[in-house]
Design an enzyme around this catalytic site. Sequence first.
Site, PDB file in Angstrom:
ATOM      1  N   SER A 126       3.224   9.889  -8.713  1.00 41.36           N
ATOM      2  CA  SER A 126       3.758   9.346  -7.174  1.00 41.36           C
ATOM      3  C   SER A 126       5.813   9.911  -7.167  1.00 41.36           C
ATOM      4  O   SER A 126       5.885  10.252  -6.423  1.00 41.36           O
ATOM      5  CB  SER A 126       4.372   7.158  -7.536  1.00 41.36           C
ATOM      6  OG  SER A 126       4.604   7.411  -6.465  1.00 41.36           O
ATOM      7  N   PHE A 178       8.384   6.049   1.504  1.00 38.81           N
ATOM      8  CA  PHE A 178       7.939   5.183   0.506  1.00 38.81           C
ATOM      9  C   PHE A 178       6.298   4.776   0.605  1.00 38.81           C
ATOM     10  O   PHE A 178       6.025   4.184  -0.581  1.00 38.81           O
ATOM     11  CB  PHE A 178       8.974   3.390   0.105  1.00 38.81           C
ATOM     12  CG  PHE A 178       9.737   4.111  -0.001  1.00 38.81           C
ATOM     13  CD1 PHE A 178      10.484   3.871  -1.907  1.00 38.81           C
ATOM     14  CD2 PHE A 178      11.247   4.192   0.426  1.00 38.81           C
ATOM     15  CE1 PHE A 178      11.103   4.263  -2.028  1.00 38.81           C
ATOM     16  CE2 PHE A 178      12.171   4.277   0.182  1.00 38.81           C
ATOM     17  CZ  PHE A 178      13.031   3.862  -1.497  1.00 38.81           C
ATOM     18  N   HIS A 219      14.177  -3.161  -9.689  1.00 37.66           N
ATOM     19  CA  HIS A 219      13.738  -2.167 -10.688  1.00 37.66           C
ATOM     20  C   HIS A 219      14.299  -2.993 -12.317  1.00 37.66           C
ATOM     21  O   HIS A 219      14.204  -1.669 -13.256  1.00 37.66           O
ATOM     22  CB  HIS A 219      13.500  -1.215 -11.297  1.00 37.66           C
ATOM     23  CG  HIS A 219      12.416  -0.453  -9.541  1.00 37.66           C
ATOM     24  ND1 HIS A 219      11.811  -0.807  -9.190  1.00 37.66           N
ATOM     25  CD2 HIS A 219      13.649   0.179  -8.544  1.00 37.66           C
ATOM     26  CE1 HIS A 219      11.765  -0.614  -8.042  1.00 37.66           C
ATOM     27  NE2 HIS A 219      12.554   0.059  -7.780  1.00 37.66           N
ATOM     28  N   TYR A 259      -1.321  -3.111  -9.193  1.00 42.94           N
ATOM     29  CA  TYR A 259      -1.530  -1.664  -8.205  1.00 42.94           C
ATOM     30  C   TYR A 259      -2.875  -2.058  -7.870  1.00 42.94           C
ATOM     31  O   TYR A 259      -3.499  -2.649  -6.629  1.00 42.94           O
ATOM     32  CB  TYR A 259      -0.733  -1.360  -8.092  1.00 42.94           C
ATOM     33  CG  TYR A 259      -1.514  -0.270  -7.096  1.00 42.94           C
ATOM     34  CD1 TYR A 259       0.303  -0.288  -5.972  1.00 42.94           C
ATOM     35  CD2 TYR A 259      -1.797   0.780  -6.671  1.00 42.94           C
ATOM     36  CE1 TYR A 259       0.271   0.675  -4.899  1.00 42.94           C
ATOM     37  CE2 TYR A 259      -1.748   2.026  -5.891  1.00 42.94           C
ATOM     38  CZ  TYR A 259      -1.397   1.784  -4.684  1.00 42.94           C
ATOM     39  OH  TYR A 259      -0.724   2.855  -3.600  1.00 42.94           O
ATOM     40  N   SER A 290      -1.469  -2.919   5.640  1.00 45.70           N
ATOM     41  CA  SER A 290      -2.197  -2.312   5.364  1.00 45.70           C
ATOM     42  C   SER A 290      -1.127  -0.659   4.919  1.00 45.70           C
ATOM     43  O   SER A 290      -0.440  -0.872   5.766  1.00 45.70           O
ATOM     44  CB  SER A 290      -2.975  -1.466   5.824  1.00 45.70           C
ATOM     45  OG  SER A 290      -2.386  -1.640   7.307  1.00 45.70           O
ATOM     46  N   LYS A 319      -0.107   8.599  -0.399  1.00 40.55           N
ATOM     47  CA  LYS A 319      -1.050   8.656  -0.204  1.00 40.55           C
ATOM     48  C   LYS A 319      -1.848   7.088  -0.183  1.00 40.55           C
ATOM     49  O   LYS A 319      -2.399   6.246   0.267  1.00 40.55           O
ATOM     50  CB  LYS A 319      -1.169   8.911  -1.213  1.00 40.55           C
ATOM     51  CG  LYS A 319      -1.727  10.604  -1.135  1.00 40.55           C
ATOM     52  CD  LYS A 319      -2.374  11.395  -2.405  1.00 40.55           C
ATOM     53  CE  LYS A 319      -2.359  13.158  -1.886  1.00 40.55           C
ATOM     54  NZ  LYS A 319      -3.683  14.248  -2.601  1.00 40.55           N
ATOM     55  N   MET A 338       1.353  -0.490   8.069  1.00 36.19           N
ATOM     56  CA  MET A 338       3.251  -0.732   7.524  1.00 36.19           C
ATOM     57  C   MET A 338       3.821   0.997   8.172  1.00 36.19           C
ATOM     58  O   MET A 338       4.790   1.119   7.981  1.00 36.19           O
ATOM     59  CB  MET A 338       3.295  -0.593   6.176  1.00 36.19           C
ATOM     60  CG  MET A 338       2.884  -2.208   5.104  1.00 36.19           C
ATOM     61  SD  MET A 338       2.844  -1.841   3.264  1.00 36.19           S
ATOM     62  CE  MET A 338       4.504  -1.158   3.384  1.00 36.19           C
TER      63      MET A 338
HETATM   64  P1  A3P Z   1       2.143   7.462  -4.287  1.00 35.38           P
HETATM   65  O1  A3P Z   1       3.363   7.834  -3.645  1.00 35.38           O
HETATM   66  O2  A3P Z   1       0.757   7.176  -4.851  1.00 35.38           O
HETATM   67  O3  A3P Z   1       1.060   7.748  -2.650  1.00 35.38           O
HETATM   68  P2  A3P Z   1       7.156   1.986  -4.323  1.00 35.38           P
HETATM   69  O4  A3P Z   1       7.378   0.930  -3.339  1.00 35.38           O
HETATM   70  O5  A3P Z   1       7.295   0.846  -5.954  1.00 35.38           O
HETATM   71  O6  A3P Z   1       8.053   2.805  -4.442  1.00 35.38           O
HETATM   72  O7  A3P Z   1       5.991   2.923  -4.834  1.00 35.38           O
HETATM   73  C1  A3P Z   1       5.250   3.254  -3.699  1.00 35.38           C
HETATM   74  C2  A3P Z   1       3.671   4.293  -3.767  1.00 35.38           C
HETATM   75  O8  A3P Z   1       2.798   2.998  -3.257  1.00 35.38           O
HETATM   76  C3  A3P Z   1       3.277   5.176  -3.263  1.00 35.38           C
HETATM   77  O9  A3P Z   1       2.479   5.479  -4.133  1.00 35.38           O
HETATM   78  C4  A3P Z   1       3.003   4.783  -1.675  1.00 35.38           C
HETATM   79  O10 A3P Z   1       2.269   5.264  -0.990  1.00 35.38           O
HETATM   80  C5  A3P Z   1       2.491   2.695  -2.265  1.00 35.38           C
HETATM   81  N1  A3P Z   1       2.414   2.139  -0.865  1.00 35.38           N
HETATM   82  C6  A3P Z   1       3.252   1.759  -0.591  1.00 35.38           C
HETATM   83  N2  A3P Z   1       2.378   0.951   0.631  1.00 35.38           N
HETATM   84  C7  A3P Z   1       0.965   1.025  -0.070  1.00 35.38           C
HETATM   85  C8  A3P Z   1      -0.210   0.421   1.101  1.00 35.38           C
HETATM   86  N3  A3P Z   1       0.435  -0.655   1.503  1.00 35.38           N
HETATM   87  N4  A3P Z   1      -1.191   0.137   0.094  1.00 35.38           N
HETATM   88  C9  A3P Z   1      -1.299   0.929  -0.560  1.00 35.38           C
HETATM   89  N5  A3P Z   1      -0.145   1.798  -1.130  1.00 35.38           N
HETATM   90  C10 A3P Z   1       1.008   1.290  -0.688  1.00 35.38           C
END
Ligand code: A3P
Length: 323
Positions: free
Chosen positions: A165, A284, A135, A219, A254, A287, A258
């Site tokens: 999120s 992580f 990051h 995204y 998906s 939704k 995951m």
């Molecule tokens: P939400 O909190 O809106 O559900 P990061 O990995 O940068 O921390 O981001 C986390 C966000 O990515 C979360 O969003 C998480 O649910 C979403 N995310 C993780 N895996 C995913 C996937 N396979 N498909 C769609 N969204 C995903």
Amino acid sequence: MKAPIPRMAAEGPKPEMSAPIPGQMSTEQMRKVMSMTYKYRGVNFQPMLVPVENLKAMETFQVRDDDIFVLTYPKCGTHWTMEIVYLILADGYPEKINRSEKMSFGALEMSMPTMPVPAYKMAEDLPSPRVFPTHLPENILPPQIFQNKGKVVFVTRNPKDCVTSLHRFLTGSNPNAKDNWSEVFDQFLTDEMMNGSWFNFNLSYWKHRHDSNFLVLKYEDMKRDTKSVVIAIADHIGRVLSDEAIDRVVENCSMSAMKKSYKKADEEKVMLFQPGQKENLVKFLRKGTVGDWKNALTVAQNERMDEVYFQKMAGSGLTFEYE
Ligand code: A3P
């Protein structure tokens, strides 16, 4: 030639307490964490997780040509993109991913209480191709990346879903922490946010979208057409996959697939923030939708976000889908 990136003096306190556990913070802990930051080159970091030594080390970090950097502002799809990259490298088979080698250290800039050495030092011994989530803002990212070394997969996400999120991640299921939403939202609109401002971060990297070692993704596009994104990432990192392998990657990245892979990794304690902590990777995955901000932002907050977006990003060409 690119304009030189401004450098500011390094400063930063020593870590004083153990790292708080995201998802379990009370309002009080959260306020403490949000206030316990230090600035490095104008950006706020958490001393427990990102000590200043790690950031200074980025200046001379040796990038390998086949390194892959998954570069995101927090909560913009880091883990999803990492999983896609890992799956591409493993021909689409999740069981072939060596998670303890690849996922144990969190982000490139991090140190964790459970790690013997900071991530960037562990990285020195990793076999190629190395895959790093990070990051880091543009003025701290290892400079060799801007000399066309390594491959960057940059993912951005609309700021309304990002802040939603982020808040849900930090407070998680802690019922006592729901009342700090407006604090998090207000800070998100400023430069004082941990890891810096979403706006500065995304604007600065958006400008690199035509660099040959950068692939810039959204995204929302990943959600709409995962397969095209998988093909684009494979192409960018120089991997030729069969049609079947591409389909395997799409299926296994998906949310539901995951969740299974991460649950298994958590049982194997692949990555720990704190000694003895039971799980953390599944956290992580929440939704995984576009538009959840509608359950968080008030009408006034929505209007403010649009205003700030316009002030900071107008003319950049960076636009988002919000539902
Ligand atoms: P939400 O909190 O809106 O559900 P990061 O990995 O940068 O921390 O981001 C986390 C966000 O990515 C979360 O969003 C998480 O649910 C979403 N995310 C993780 N895996 C995913 C996937 N396979 N498909 C769609 N969204 C995903």
